[in-house]
Design an enzyme around this catalytic site. Structure first.
Site, PDB file in Angstrom:
ATOM      1  CE  LYS A  74     140.076 -16.883  25.075  1.00 53.89           C
ATOM      2  NZ  LYS A  74     138.691 -16.419  25.098  1.00 53.89           N
ATOM      3  CD  GLU A  78     134.208 -12.095  15.755  1.00 54.04           C
ATOM      4  OE1 GLU A  78     134.114 -11.503  14.668  1.00 54.04           O
ATOM      5  OE2 GLU A  78     134.867 -11.678  16.720  1.00 54.04           O
ATOM      6  CB  VAL A 110     144.138 -16.694  28.943  1.00 51.40           C
ATOM      7  CG1 VAL A 110     143.148 -17.567  29.720  1.00 51.40           C
ATOM      8  CG2 VAL A 110     145.013 -17.534  28.043  1.00 51.40           C
ATOM      9  CG  ASP A 139     138.266 -17.888  21.957  1.00 51.79           C
ATOM     10  OD1 ASP A 139     139.144 -17.136  21.517  1.00 51.79           O
ATOM     11  OD2 ASP A 139     137.729 -17.734  23.076  1.00 51.79           O
TER      12      ASP A 139
HETATM   13  N1  HSE Z   1     135.571 -14.298  21.312  1.00 49.76           N
HETATM   14  C1  HSE Z   1     135.969 -14.495  22.670  1.00 49.76           C
HETATM   15  C2  HSE Z   1     134.750 -14.594  23.541  1.00 49.76           C
HETATM   16  C3  HSE Z   1     136.865 -13.445  23.216  1.00 49.76           C
HETATM   17  O1  HSE Z   1     133.617 -14.643  23.040  1.00 49.76           O
HETATM   18  O2  HSE Z   1     134.909 -14.655  24.752  1.00 49.76           O
HETATM   19  C4  HSE Z   1     138.238 -13.503  22.647  1.00 49.76           C
HETATM   20  O3  HSE Z   1     138.848 -14.724  22.934  1.00 49.76           O
END
Ligand code: HSE
Length: 440
Positions: free
Chosen positions: A208, A193, A135, A204
């Site tokens: 967290k 990505e 996190v 995502d």
């Molecule tokens: N892909 C996430 C972000 C980081 O863009 O903050 C990894 O959790």
């Protein structure tokens, strides 16, 4: 430091963060030895690609493609899982635990979905399972909550926990470009990505908040009931209206303790300029944690990236190494509460949420339209605090924007569904939740 004090580490996965961990273990070896009182020896690095040069100097034979050899090595004390995902990573973690090894992971997706099983396995074997990097990258979120704030009832957390989304929203805000254009820029910069779904649709961030809520309130990890809404429908128009009302739009992870229930939700949120989180722009993360003794604290830093994330992983390795040197394990419970005190606490269904809302309708600019819309809102007990109608014509319609008083989400949904069916309303109405303690 004695000659014999050596702790062997096996690293699984040498991608960006894994390579960062190796670099820190090797580059800061003396510093770490001075702080730990032992040599943190990177004994193994396992990856399916052992050809690409990562710029890491390892002894001959240490870089291998057989992760099982690492978790089965009786001399390896700590396994660092940097593979990611819920497949092989889970199998290897469970195997390592079964073999009595302590584990460090940054794998938020795995912990959020299957963490209860992994933490139970670690408890049963009496080993540590550490996850600071899962996190907020380098921000000491887990340890702050679990250790520094251990004397507090945690009342709430509000965080910007995805750098990709924060970058995109900052770009739309600063440059007035569309979500798609901002996403393209994020991808060109290497922040997003190729398949950005996990980030931009809020998953995502949900991983967290599921982990943080468990730590904060002593509840089992519950990803299933976290409400998740991403940023892909946010437009420059809504951001511009938000500014006129004194708000910024951020993708927030919000969690609050409500005695017998908790809130855990992820969605674009309007917050007033006075809120420090409105100043967190670009790829960085920040989280406000509210405790009954401390009031509010704010953590800020890089939530992703090779070395910031590796820094958090190293902090876990050091915690475990220090435990090993003292002959201890699990001195600090991974989820902050002793296992017997971890409960199932229900997450408030989003329909039961009571908050303030921003609505935008695309409506015909003619007499009676506003009163028709207001009439439907009134029918569902939705009281309006302010209304803006600006003459910005889009497809013959004008945007009608309203801010509500405190209302229940279920009522909002019913009203919006009725309003969207009106002939005089085109497009789906836009709803954005507002977090503003100053509103009545
Ligand atoms: N892909 C996430 C972000 C980081 O863009 O903050 C990894 O959790």
């Amino acid at each position: 430091m004695t000659e014999s004090a050596k702790i062997n580490i096996g690293l699984l996965g040498c991608g960006t963060v894994g390579a960062g961990v190796a670099k820190l273990l090797i580059g800061n070896k003396q510093l770490l030895a001075a702080r730990v009182g032992a040599d943190l020896n990177l004994k193994w690095v396992a990856d399916i690609d052992i050809e690409t040069d990562r710029g890491i100097q390892l002894p001959d034979g240490a870089f291998i493609n057989d992760a099982h050899k690492v978790v089965d090595d009786p001399d390896t004390d700590i396994i660092v899982e940097m593979i990611g995902g819920e497949g092989i990573a889970k199998d290897l973690i469970l195997k390592a635990i079964e073999n009595g090894k302590h584990v460090v992971t940054a794998n938020k997706a795995l912990l959020a979905a299957q963490g209860n099983e992994l933490f139970a396995a670690a408890a049963q074997k009496g080993v540590d399972l550490a996850f600071e990097a899962s996190v907020g990258g380098c921000m000491p979120t887990i340890k702050s909550m679990r250790e520094s704030l251990v004397g507090n009832h945690i009342k709430a957390m509000t965080g910007i926990l995805n750098g990709t989304c924060n970058y995109i929203l900052s770009k739309i805000t600063d440059e007035g470009i569309s979500f798609k254009e901002a996403l393209d820029q994020a991808q060109n910069q290497g922040y997003a990505e190729a398949d950005p779904t996990l980030d931009v649709e809020g998953f995502d961030t949900a991983h967290k908040v599921a982990i943080l809520a468990a730590l904060a309130y002593g509840m089992e990890i519950n990803l299933t009931d976290v409400y998740i809404e991403g940023i892909s429908r946010i437009t420059p128009l809504d951001i511009a209206f938000a500014e006129q009302f004194g708000y910024r739009i951020k993708l927030l992870a919000i969690s609050k303790f409500l005695n017998d229930r908790v809130e855990a939700r992820v969605h674009p949120t309007m917050i007033p300029f006075g809120n420090l989180l409105t100043h967190i722009n670009g790829t960085v993360n920040a989280v406000t944690i509210s405790g009954d003794a401390v009031g509010d604290i704010l953590l800020y830093g890089h939530g992703a990236g090779m070395m910031p994330t590796a820094s958090a992983v190293i902090s876990d390795i050091v915690d475990i190494a220090r435990n090993i040197l003292c002959g201890a394990a699990r001195r600090v419970p991974p989820l902050s509460y002793q296992r017997e005190n971890i409960r199932k606490i229900p997450i408030l269904p989003i329909d039961d949420l009571v908050t303030h809302y921003y609505f935008r309708f695309s409506a015909q600019d003619r007499p009676g339209v506003l009163s028709t819309i207001s009439g439907i809102l009134g029918k569902y007990d939705i009281s309006i605090q302010s209304v803006h109608q600006k003459g910005r014509k889009t497809n013959g319609s004008v945007p009608v924007v309203m801010l509500s008083h405190l209302v229940k989400e279920a009522d909002v949904k019913q009203a919006l569904s009725e309003i969207s069916a009106l002939d005089v309303v085109s497009d789906e109405p836009v709803l954005i939740r507002i977090e503003d303690d100053e509103m009545d």
